[in-house]
Design an enzyme around this catalytic site. Structure first.
Site, mmCIF file in Angstrom:
data_model
loop_
_atom_site.group_PDB
_atom_site.id
_atom_site.type_symbol
_atom_site.label_atom_id
_atom_site.label_comp_id
_atom_site.label_asym_id
_atom_site.label_seq_id
_atom_site.Cartn_x
_atom_site.Cartn_y
_atom_site.Cartn_z
ATOM 1 N N GLY A 249 0.748 -1.252 0.000
ATOM 2 C CA GLY A 249 0.000 0.000 0.000
ATOM 3 C C GLY A 249 0.773 1.292 0.000
ATOM 4 N N GLU A 291 4.048 -6.697 1.837
ATOM 5 C CA GLU A 291 3.638 -7.063 0.472
ATOM 6 C C GLU A 291 3.581 -5.871 -0.484
ATOM 7 O OE1 GLU A 291 0.559 -10.784 0.946
ATOM 8 O OE2 GLU A 291 -0.210 -8.753 1.118
ATOM 9 N N ARG A 294 2.956 -1.839 -5.972
ATOM 10 C CA ARG A 294 3.175 -0.579 -6.676
ATOM 11 C C ARG A 294 4.531 0.051 -6.368
ATOM 12 N NH1 ARG A 294 -1.040 2.928 -8.029
ATOM 13 N NH2 ARG A 294 -2.389 1.737 -6.663
ATOM 14 N N ARG A 331 -6.003 3.150 -16.227
ATOM 15 C CA ARG A 331 -6.132 3.737 -14.889
ATOM 16 C C ARG A 331 -6.792 5.111 -14.867
ATOM 17 N NH1 ARG A 331 -2.149 4.815 -11.826
ATOM 18 N NH2 ARG A 331 -3.227 4.339 -9.886
ATOM 19 N N TYR A 335 -10.008 5.259 -12.663
ATOM 20 C CA TYR A 335 -9.908 5.997 -11.392
ATOM 21 C C TYR A 335 -9.474 7.454 -11.546
ATOM 22 C CZ TYR A 335 -8.163 1.136 -10.480
ATOM 23 O OH TYR A 335 -7.923 -0.208 -10.466
ATOM 24 N N CYS A 362 -12.358 3.511 -29.955
ATOM 25 C CA CYS A 362 -13.644 4.106 -30.275
ATOM 26 C C CYS A 362 -14.468 4.222 -29.020
ATOM 27 C CB CYS A 362 -14.361 3.276 -31.325
ATOM 28 S SG CYS A 362 -13.540 3.453 -32.889
ATOM 29 N N GLU A 363 -14.117 5.205 -28.217
ATOM 30 C CA GLU A 363 -14.712 5.346 -26.893
ATOM 31 C C GLU A 363 -14.252 6.680 -26.339
ATOM 32 O OE1 GLU A 363 -15.567 2.390 -24.519
ATOM 33 O OE2 GLU A 363 -15.622 3.711 -22.784
HETATM 34 C C1 LIG Z 1 -2.791 -5.229 -4.222
HETATM 35 C C2 LIG Z 1 -2.287 -5.934 -3.027
HETATM 36 C C3 LIG Z 1 -1.011 -5.667 -2.541
HETATM 37 C C4 LIG Z 1 -0.098 -4.618 -3.139
HETATM 38 O O1 LIG Z 1 -0.605 -3.349 -2.983
HETATM 39 P P1 LIG Z 1 0.267 -2.077 -3.496
HETATM 40 O O2 LIG Z 1 -0.601 -0.924 -3.194
HETATM 41 O O3 LIG Z 1 0.492 -2.289 -4.932
HETATM 42 O O4 LIG Z 1 1.533 -2.085 -2.705
HETATM 43 C C5 LIG Z 1 -0.554 -6.394 -1.468
HETATM 44 N N1 LIG Z 1 -1.331 -7.339 -0.882
HETATM 45 C C6 LIG Z 1 -2.566 -7.624 -1.325
HETATM 46 C C7 LIG Z 1 -3.345 -8.678 -0.672
HETATM 47 C C8 LIG Z 1 -3.087 -6.937 -2.402
HETATM 48 O O5 LIG Z 1 -4.315 -7.221 -2.827
#
Ligand SMILES: *Cc1c(COP(=O)(O)O)cnc(C)c1O
Length: 433
Positions: A249, A291, A294, A331, A335, A362-363
């Site tokens: 995140g 985890e 991005r 994206r 968003y 075409c959008e």
């Molecule tokens: C998407 C996701 C991530 C990675 O999120 P980022 O914002 O890309 O760092 C990690 N864990 C889970 C379970 C996710 O769904």
């Protein structure tokens, strides 16, 4: 430097990535094309590995969240850099396997794993399943018992954080298709169920609160809620959680209006918060898993396009149309995500225009951005959109039967193809009638 230090302008006035001239790249590989700076990805992996080991301890492991950008080469880099990975589908697992990624370091996510996904993952020897719900717990147990194995699992927990209101709003993300909320009692229920389920070995908990988060507060709120829950589990069930996966995140700088996050010091701050909460709640520090998706790959990438037309609608706006669009980068359409664009062959000129960058589908919604500052564009110019390494190729489609662009990796001044450009033959390969 433009936004990030690996983007620069050379003596010809051309945009460079990792020191390589992007106009040369466009000439050599064609457009549209995704370009990745491999050293940036490797450096980011090392930053996470070092910080995780230093602040959470040697057994801490960062996983690369492979949904951000998935192809065989990225799993090879992740393996070489000592990362684990998370996969969310059979296709991602297959790609990891094809790349030779060590299966025991894979965490298998997803809120609806099919029976086939479960069988395939067990065939591969996937190390850890992150269990989302009761049905899945039963299905994993059944398959594991059939095979006479014990599957290592985590449980996905919903701490109830809305990262974009910056508070633990206990109603906020409780309403989610993912995981088991703590406040409703469902989280404790599934912990108790998992502890009594044969064929699985519960090692801990997982949470992931969102993406593109710049503040520490949502992470520390989530950590405090998770640690308190771990203490509750110990009290109620006598079970000590061994592993805590805090998800991904961290935010990424897409435009000059975004801050740049120092990931190492963020990890240090989160570690000291988690350590403090554990002491306060009298529980031993679990092994921590991170985890990032991005933040490992986004800034490493750009997309190169060729400008086709520049259409000024007097009193309204100027459309700059390029030879890609929502199929290679959905994206903005999804968003309204903000990006930085540069005319690669005029990168030393002032951005004196405000334009809408349109794709070729075409959008009407097929836009890469509106109200974007840009050098004055004309047909034949190379347009670069920066920071497209994450959630671009992995979200790409063949809408309007446009072939997906190639991925070109640059490293130490050299460029090579990592993923070939799709052909019309590839696109029609499965058409039977
Ligand atoms: C998407 C996701 C991530 C990675 O999120 P980022 O914002 O890309 O760092 C990690 N864990 C889970 C379970 C996710 O769904």
């Amino acid at each position: 430097m433009i936004i990030h230090s690996h983007f620069d302008v050379n003596e010809k006035g051309h945009l460079t990535i990792g020191g390589v001239d992007t106009v040369d790249l466009a000439n050599e590989f064609g457009t549209p094309a995704y370009i990745l700076d491999e050293n940036v990805i490797r450096e980011n992996c090392r930053t996470y590995r070092r910080a995780a080991a230093e602040y959470f301890g040697e057994d801490a492991l960062p996983l690369y969240a492979s949904k951000a950008l998935c192809f065989t080469g990225i799993y090879k880099i992740a393996a070489q850099e000592g990362m684990g990975v998370d996969c969310v589908s059979g296709g991602e697992l297959y790609t990891a396997k094809k790349a030779g990624f060590p299966a025991e370091k894979i965490y298998f996510h997803g809120n609806n794993k099919t029976d086939k996904d479960i069988r395939d993952a067990m065939d591969m020897g996937v190390g850890t399943f992150v269990v989302d719900n009761h049905e899945e717990l039963c299905a994993i147990s059944k398959e594991a018992k059939k095979r006479g194995i014990t599957q290592r699992i985590l449980l996905r927990i919903t701490p109830g954080i809305d990262p974009h209101t910056h508070r633990a709003v206990v109603t906020g993300n409780v309403d989610s298709k993912f995981g088991n909320p703590i406040v409703t009692g469902q989280a404790m229920e599934i912990v108790k169920a998992a502890l009594q389920t044969e064929g699985v070995h519960l090692v801990g908990l997982h949470c992931h609160i969102g993406s593109q988060i710049f503040d520490l507060e949502p992470f520390s709120d989530a950590a405090s809620i998770m640690v308190r829950f771990i203490a509750d589990i110990k009290r109620e069930c006598g079970f000590e959680v061994e592993e805590l996966n805090l998800g991904g995140g961290f935010g990424v700088r897409y435009t000059e209006y975004d801050r740049e996050i120092d990931y190492a010091s963020s990890i240090r701050d989160i570690a000291s918060i988690v350590t403090g909460f554990c002491k306060e709640n009298d529980i031993s520090m679990p092994r921590v898993i991170l985890e990032p998706g991005r933040s490992l790959v986004a800034a490493a990438g750009i997309t190169l396009y060729t400008v086709g037309s520049v259409k000024e609608i007097p009193g309204f706006r100027t459309y700059v149309s390029v030879d890609g669009g929502m199929p290679d980068n959905p994206r903005y359409a999804l968003y309204q995500s903000q990006y930085t664009a540069v005319i690669a062959n005029k990168a030393n000129q002032a951005k004196d225009q405000r334009v809408t960058i349109a794709g070729r589908c075409c959008e009407s919604g097929d836009l890469l951005g509106e109200n974007m500052e840009l050098q004055s564009a004309e047909r034949g110019d190379i347009l670069a959109v920066l920071v497209t390494g994450a959630y671009n190729y992995s979200m790409a489609s063949n809408y309007n039967r446009l072939p997906r662009p190639p991925i070109v990796m640059v490293k130490d001044g050299k460029a090579r193809i990592a993923v070939k450009r799709e052909t019309y033959e590839d696109i029609t390969a499965n058409d039977v009638l």
